[in-house]
Design a protein around this motif. Structure first.
Motif, PDB file in Angstrom:
ATOM      1  N   TYR A 211       0.819  -1.212   0.000  1.00  0.00           N
ATOM      2  CA  TYR A 211       0.000   0.000   0.000  1.00  0.00           C
ATOM      3  C   TYR A 211       0.854   1.265   0.000  1.00  0.00           C
ATOM      4  N   ALA A 217      -4.254   5.066  -5.935  1.00  0.00           N
ATOM      5  CA  ALA A 217      -5.346   4.594  -5.076  1.00  0.00           C
ATOM      6  C   ALA A 217      -5.519   5.452  -3.838  1.00  0.00           C
ATOM      7  N   THR A 288      -7.538  -1.796   7.340  1.00  0.00           N
ATOM      8  CA  THR A 288      -8.941  -1.443   7.090  1.00  0.00           C
ATOM      9  C   THR A 288      -9.084   0.048   6.816  1.00  0.00           C
ATOM     10  N   CYS A 290      -6.799   2.015   5.609  1.00  0.00           N
ATOM     11  CA  CYS A 290      -6.211   2.277   4.290  1.00  0.00           C
ATOM     12  C   CYS A 290      -7.171   1.881   3.171  1.00  0.00           C
ATOM     13  N   GLN A 291      -7.878   0.786   3.349  1.00  0.00           N
ATOM     14  CA  GLN A 291      -8.867   0.387   2.343  1.00  0.00           C
ATOM     15  C   GLN A 291     -10.007   1.400   2.267  1.00  0.00           C
ATOM     16  N   LEU A 292     -10.373   1.969   3.431  1.00  0.00           N
ATOM     17  CA  LEU A 292     -11.396   3.012   3.412  1.00  0.00           C
ATOM     18  C   LEU A 292     -10.888   4.248   2.679  1.00  0.00           C
ATOM     19  N   GLU A 293      -9.606   4.562   2.824  1.00  0.00           N
ATOM     20  CA  GLU A 293      -9.038   5.706   2.116  1.00  0.00           C
ATOM     21  C   GLU A 293      -9.108   5.518   0.603  1.00  0.00           C
ATOM     22  N   LYS A 294      -9.067   4.266   0.155  1.00  0.00           N
ATOM     23  CA  LYS A 294      -9.100   4.001  -1.281  1.00  0.00           C
ATOM     24  C   LYS A 294     -10.488   4.217  -1.869  1.00  0.00           C
ATOM     25  N   HIS A 295     -11.533   4.152  -1.059  1.00  0.00           N
ATOM     26  CA  HIS A 295     -12.892   4.190  -1.597  1.00  0.00           C
ATOM     27  C   HIS A 295     -13.738   5.353  -1.078  1.00  0.00           C
ATOM     28  N   PHE A 296     -13.415   5.874   0.105  1.00  0.00           N
ATOM     29  CA  PHE A 296     -14.239   6.942   0.670  1.00  0.00           C
ATOM     30  C   PHE A 296     -13.621   8.302   0.358  1.00  0.00           C
TER      31      PHE A 296
END
Length: 418
Positions: A211, A217, A288, A290-296
């Motif tokens: 990441y 992303a 988790t 970081c994954q939210l940063e990719k989509h929100f």
């Protein structure tokens, strides 16, 4: 409005049924390395190490302070803020620490506006009581039938994030909104949204995590920063550091857990990598985020989202989450709101109802040992009316109310109610 803390603690100690639980954290707690009680936390152990004379008496009290504002009027149609200050006791078993009967009201700060940063002025009487408790107070343990010197210490405060700024004096807004990261918060202001957001959670990932190299992303940058480490205030004296490390002196050694983690990430003596409880949970939590940063969108990441990074640290410092969150105190605030019967005097209604409830509870605790004759279960089972009448047994609540009514109308006891 002040409710002296030392008086409430004295009543708590004198309850015979309660005294058995004063040292349950030491006598009945399973000491197997698992986190079950605040006694398993780092803060509790640091207190024991720093003040061994305090730790030697297991009945000494460990306290937490909580404060929050609420509107005492139903419907919230009036802008009014009332701030009670509550104390909870951690000497009890974990399933009793957050019970309402063991949470003590010590201050009731009047409205109509919140005290803000001036709350320290209102807390002064409570601080004086806590200082007196720290120096010690002679008490009698009715369970062990002996006198002892009772002391107490305030471990931490429990509040929501805005109240934390008032209680601690820390900055909770702007570029340094995180009270743990402080200058390393790395907040960003959204010009059009006109608010601060905190992203860059990739800093908490391992240095070789994929990441960190993903630009498109996230924020179109490669993350090379490292997670901020809370300041420890250690001395930089070379001789002290050398001796402390060689002899592994607690508080002096430089051979710390996070140093070995850095060594493992750098590929230096990887066999020394510590097996840290909670490291896996923290890694998953950061991934988790970081994954939210990719989509929100960035506006989602305010300081409250960022604080979840430090949840594992909070558990290590203070113990299980359910013993230092706001839910029990917020439920108590709802009870205070129900005490208000006269909107013209909300403080008086709360104080009167609280004192009456405390008096009734005190009578109930001592009822069996002070009033009435012993009961015989044999005659109670065979009891029946002489005629064909129906036998009706009142409930415990009705019996307590009847007992209270009798005491209030007894000439010798009436002065104690006044």
């Amino acid at each position: 409005m002040v409710f002296p803390a030392d008086t409430k603690i004295t009543k708590f100690i004198q309850y015979t049924s309660h005294c058995k639980g004063h040292d349950v954290h030491d006598t009945e707690r399973q000491k197997d390395g698992k986190m079950r009680h605040p006694a398993d936390s780092i803060t509790w152990k640091d207190v024991d190490q720093k003040w061994p004379d305090f730790a030697s008496e297991t009945r000494n009290l460990r306290l937490a302070l909580s404060s929050d504002g609420f509107n005492p009027f139903h419907g919230n149609r009036t802008d009014y803020s009332r701030w009670p200050v509550l104390l909870s006791i951690y000497n009890l078993p974990p399933w009793l620490c957050m019970k309402r009967r063991y949470i003590m009201l010590c201050l009731l700060i009047s409205g109509p506006t919140e005290p803000g940063n001036d709350i320290d002025v209102f807390l002064q009487p409570l601080i004086e009581d806590l200082q007196e408790l720290w120096h010690g107070k002679q008490m009698y343990d009715t369970y062990k039938k002996e006198s002892f010197m009772l002391r107490g210490i305030l471990l931490w405060t429990i509040s929501d994030y805005p109240a934390l700024g008032n209680l601690s004096g820390n900055v909770i807004k702007g570029y340094n909104a995180c009270t743990i990261c402080i200058d390393e918060t790395k907040a960003t202001r959204l010009v059009n949204y006109r608010k601060m957001v905190i992203m860059r959670h990739r800093r908490w990932l391992p240095r070789n995590h994929p990441y960190r190299r993903q630009k498109s992303a996230f924020d179109n940058t490669v993350e090379k920063g490292v997670a901020p480490v809370p300041l420890t205030g250690e001395e930089k004296n070379i001789c002290e550091a050398l001796v402390g490390t060689l002899l592994n002196i607690p508080g002096k050694t430089k051979d710390r857990e996070y140093v070995r983690l850095d060594m493992a990430e750098m590929g230096i003596r990887t066999e020394l990598r510590p097996k840290t409880p909670g490291k896996k949970e923290k890694s998953e939590l950061v991934e988790t985020l970081c994954q939210l940063e990719k989509h929100f969108p960035p506006s989602f990441f305010d300081v409250m989202i960022h604080l979840s990074v430090h949840l594992v640290r909070e558990v290590k410092l203070c113990g299980p989450i359910f013993l230092h969150w706001m839910y029990p105190f917020e439920r108590y605030l709802k009870a205070f709101k129900g005490y208000v019967r006269n909107p013209a005097h909300p403080e008086g209604c709360i104080a009167e109802a609280y004192v009456a409830e405390e008096a009734v509870e005190c009578l109930v605790n001592f009822e069996k040992s002070t009033v009435g004759v012993s009961q015989n279960a044999k005659y109670e089972q065979n009891a029946r009316p002489l005629s064909g009448a129906t036998l009706t047994k009142p409930s415990d609540e009705d019996l307590h109310l009847a007992h209270l009514c009798f005491l209030q109308n007894t000439t010798n006891i009436r002065p104690y109610f006044e």
